[in-house]
Design a protein around this motif. Structure first.
Motif, PDB file in Angstrom:
ATOM      1  N   ASN A  29       0.835  -1.203   0.000  1.00  0.00           N
ATOM      2  CA  ASN A  29       0.000   0.000   0.000  1.00  0.00           C
ATOM      3  C   ASN A  29       0.869   1.251   0.000  1.00  0.00           C
ATOM      4  O   ASN A  29       2.041   1.215   0.399  1.00  0.00           O
ATOM      5  CB  ASN A  29      -0.943  -0.012   1.202  1.00  0.00           C
ATOM      6  N   CYS A  30       0.278   2.377  -0.441  1.00  0.00           N
ATOM      7  CA  CYS A  30       1.102   3.571  -0.668  1.00  0.00           C
ATOM      8  C   CYS A  30       1.466   4.298   0.626  1.00  0.00           C
ATOM      9  O   CYS A  30       2.503   4.941   0.711  1.00  0.00           O
ATOM     10  CB  CYS A  30       0.391   4.517  -1.639  1.00  0.00           C
ATOM     11  N   GLY A  31       0.591   4.238   1.623  1.00  0.00           N
ATOM     12  CA  GLY A  31       0.888   4.899   2.894  1.00  0.00           C
ATOM     13  C   GLY A  31       0.398   6.328   2.986  1.00  0.00           C
ATOM     14  O   GLY A  31       0.478   6.937   4.050  1.00  0.00           O
ATOM     15  N   HIS A  32      -0.133   6.908   1.886  1.00  0.00           N
ATOM     16  CA  HIS A  32      -0.537   8.312   1.971  1.00  0.00           C
ATOM     17  C   HIS A  32      -1.878   8.644   1.309  1.00  0.00           C
ATOM     18  O   HIS A  32      -2.263   9.807   1.263  1.00  0.00           O
ATOM     19  CB  HIS A  32       0.565   9.216   1.413  1.00  0.00           C
ATOM     20  N   CYS A  33      -2.616   7.667   0.765  1.00  0.00           N
ATOM     21  CA  CYS A  33      -3.938   7.978   0.206  1.00  0.00           C
ATOM     22  C   CYS A  33      -4.961   8.060   1.350  1.00  0.00           C
ATOM     23  O   CYS A  33      -4.647   7.770   2.501  1.00  0.00           O
ATOM     24  CB  CYS A  33      -4.367   6.939  -0.836  1.00  0.00           C
ATOM     25  N   ARG A  34      -6.190   8.432   1.045  1.00  0.00           N
ATOM     26  CA  ARG A  34      -7.181   8.616   2.115  1.00  0.00           C
ATOM     27  C   ARG A  34      -7.474   7.322   2.872  1.00  0.00           C
ATOM     28  O   ARG A  34      -7.836   7.348   4.034  1.00  0.00           O
ATOM     29  CB  ARG A  34      -8.467   9.232   1.578  1.00  0.00           C
ATOM     30  N   TYR A  35      -7.330   6.178   2.192  1.00  0.00           N
ATOM     31  CA  TYR A  35      -7.586   4.899   2.871  1.00  0.00           C
ATOM     32  C   TYR A  35      -6.422   4.526   3.779  1.00  0.00           C
ATOM     33  O   TYR A  35      -6.620   4.083   4.909  1.00  0.00           O
ATOM     34  CB  TYR A  35      -7.885   3.815   1.830  1.00  0.00           C
ATOM     35  N   CYS A  36      -5.203   4.723   3.269  1.00  0.00           N
ATOM     36  CA  CYS A  36      -4.031   4.449   4.108  1.00  0.00           C
ATOM     37  C   CYS A  36      -4.026   5.357   5.344  1.00  0.00           C
ATOM     38  O   CYS A  36      -3.646   4.935   6.432  1.00  0.00           O
ATOM     39  CB  CYS A  36      -2.748   4.668   3.315  1.00  0.00           C
ATOM     40  N   LEU A  37      -4.471   6.597   5.156  1.00  0.00           N
ATOM     41  CA  LEU A  37      -4.419   7.558   6.261  1.00  0.00           C
ATOM     42  C   LEU A  37      -5.533   7.355   7.280  1.00  0.00           C
ATOM     43  O   LEU A  37      -5.530   7.958   8.341  1.00  0.00           O
ATOM     44  CB  LEU A  37      -4.464   8.993   5.715  1.00  0.00           C
TER      45      LEU A  37
ATOM     46  N   LEU B  18      -7.600  -1.135   1.332  1.00  0.00           N
ATOM     47  CA  LEU B  18      -8.408  -0.483   0.301  1.00  0.00           C
ATOM     48  C   LEU B  18      -7.619   0.594  -0.438  1.00  0.00           C
ATOM     49  O   LEU B  18      -8.186   1.362  -1.224  1.00  0.00           O
ATOM     50  CB  LEU B  18      -9.671   0.127   0.939  1.00  0.00           C
ATOM     51  N   CYS B  19      -6.321   0.680  -0.198  1.00  0.00           N
ATOM     52  CA  CYS B  19      -5.437   1.674  -0.830  1.00  0.00           C
ATOM     53  C   CYS B  19      -5.706   1.766  -2.335  1.00  0.00           C
ATOM     54  O   CYS B  19      -5.793   0.757  -3.022  1.00  0.00           O
ATOM     55  CB  CYS B  19      -3.976   1.275  -0.600  1.00  0.00           C
ATOM     56  N   THR B  20      -5.841   3.016  -2.811  1.00  0.00           N
ATOM     57  CA  THR B  20      -6.137   3.208  -4.236  1.00  0.00           C
ATOM     58  C   THR B  20      -4.873   3.375  -5.088  1.00  0.00           C
ATOM     59  O   THR B  20      -4.952   3.477  -6.296  1.00  0.00           O
ATOM     60  CB  THR B  20      -7.042   4.446  -4.426  1.00  0.00           C
TER      61      THR B  20
HETATM   62 ZN   LIG Z   1      -2.779   4.197  -0.058  1.00  0.00          ZN
END
Ligand SMILES: [Zn+2]
Length: 343
Positions: free
Chosen positions: A88-96, A102-104
């Motif tokens: 996961n990216c760590g900075h999208c709205r789902y990660c945050l 659910l990371c986009t």
């Molecule tokens: Zn993410």
């Protein structure tokens, strides 16, 4: 380093010498101690899930950090770690908002879309590693600790997703599988009454030992009737379906009682019909459940550290025996989880 490399699907592993990974900016490298061997990665080896080759598979690792790249402040050399399964990216709205699965902007899965744990070293973005809590003795039980990240944390998450309460009845379809048996264990931990639904007779004892109050064999016919009988006609509160064929899901919804919840995860993920009238009049719900959050992994680690639950690992073999272990996984002959010992 030595690594078990897959050159293609439906081909044997090849023990090869490949270059040691070096941590770039934002990355870290861990020395792998053990790596779990479950059906998720066997699907890729068997060609049921498409990935790119060559590939080093495996994600349920226990390891120790040996190298950190520039800009990494969350890990240091010597830290005991496991791995998150999603890149996961760590900075999208789902990660945050701690909904990392659910990371986009996700990059797939560790050990499937990037190289994984069937090797002496694994390199990942630093935030994908999860540092073990101090209380967890990963050195004494590396194989058990390494499977927490999926085999134990996923069933733990399901309890939350379905809001399972003490005293409720939880039926687990595919209860003898690697995740199913841990679902039985976790549902019992949550003080539910647990019904294992399983076709493999050689897994019944393990289901009972893990906490199943009853075992139902669909081959005996009438799963829905059996689940209704065991609840005096009321139906079960929760069904967790690790098989997810059309037949198992349609049986599951029919076995639900009032306010019943069906949780779907993994398995065949086939389409199925739902009686809308029953859903409405009985206020039932169907829930999808996708892996876990980091917080849920840490929660599961805490439960293990306190000795409240314990991962069931029954096969531990050296890395060189990966092929034989995957044969067992493919044939459904592992009770709980298998793992490879790398170091
Ligand atoms: Zn993410």
């Amino acid at each position: 380093m030595k690594a078990m490399v897959l050159r293609g699907s439906r081909t044997p592993f090849e023990l090869a010498d490949v270059p040691d990974p070096v941590a770039g900016p934002g990355e870290a490298v861990a020395r792998v101690i053990t790596c779990g061997s479950g059906l998720t990665i066997q699907h890729a080896k068997a060609g049921r899930r498409q990935i790119k080759f060559p590939r080093i598979i495996g994600h349920e690792i226990t390891g120790e950090i040996v190298d950190v790249g520039a800009g990494v402040s969350t890990l240091k050399v010597g830290d005991g770690v496991t791995s998150f399964f999603y890149l996961n990216c760590g900075h999208c709205r789902y990660c945050l908002t701690t909904l990392e699965p659910l990371c986009t902007n996700g990059g797939g899965n560790v050990g499937l879309e990037c190289d994984g744990g069937y090797a002496e070293y694994i390199k990942l973005p630093a935030h994908i590693f999860i540092k073990y809590p101090e209380e967890l003795d990963y050195k004494a039980h590396p194989a058990e600790m390494g499977v927490i990240t999926d085999a134990l944390a996923t069933p733990y998450k399901v309890l939350r997703r379905a809001q399972v309460k003490g005293g409720e009845t939880v039926a687990v379809i595919g209860a003898g599988g690697g995740l199913g048996i841990h679902q039985v264990m976790m549902a019992k931990w949550a003080n539910a009454r647990v019904i294992a639904v399983e076709t493999a007779a050689d897994k019944f004892d393990a289901c009972r030992k893990a906490g199943a109050d009853e075992v139902v064999n669909p081959r005996d016919g009438g799963v829905v009737e059996a689940l209704r009988d065991l609840t005096h006609g009321a139906g079960v509160d929760v069904v967790v379906d690790y098989v997810s064929t059309t037949a198992t899901q349609e049986a599951a919804v029919r076995a639900l009682g009032q306010r019943g919840r069906l949780v779907i995860l993994g398995g065949a993920a086939q389409p199925f019909h739902v009686p809308a009238r029953d859903m409405l009049t009985k206020e039932q719900a169907i829930l999808g459940s996708r892996y876990v959050t980091r917080a849920e992994i840490l929660d599961a680690c805490d439960l293990v550290a306190r000795g409240e639950v314990w991962p069931l690992v029954t096969v531990v073999r050296p890395l060189a025996e990966a092929e034989a272990v995957h044969d067992l996984v493919e044939r459904g002959q592992v009770t709980g989880r298998a793992a490879l010992r790398v170091a």
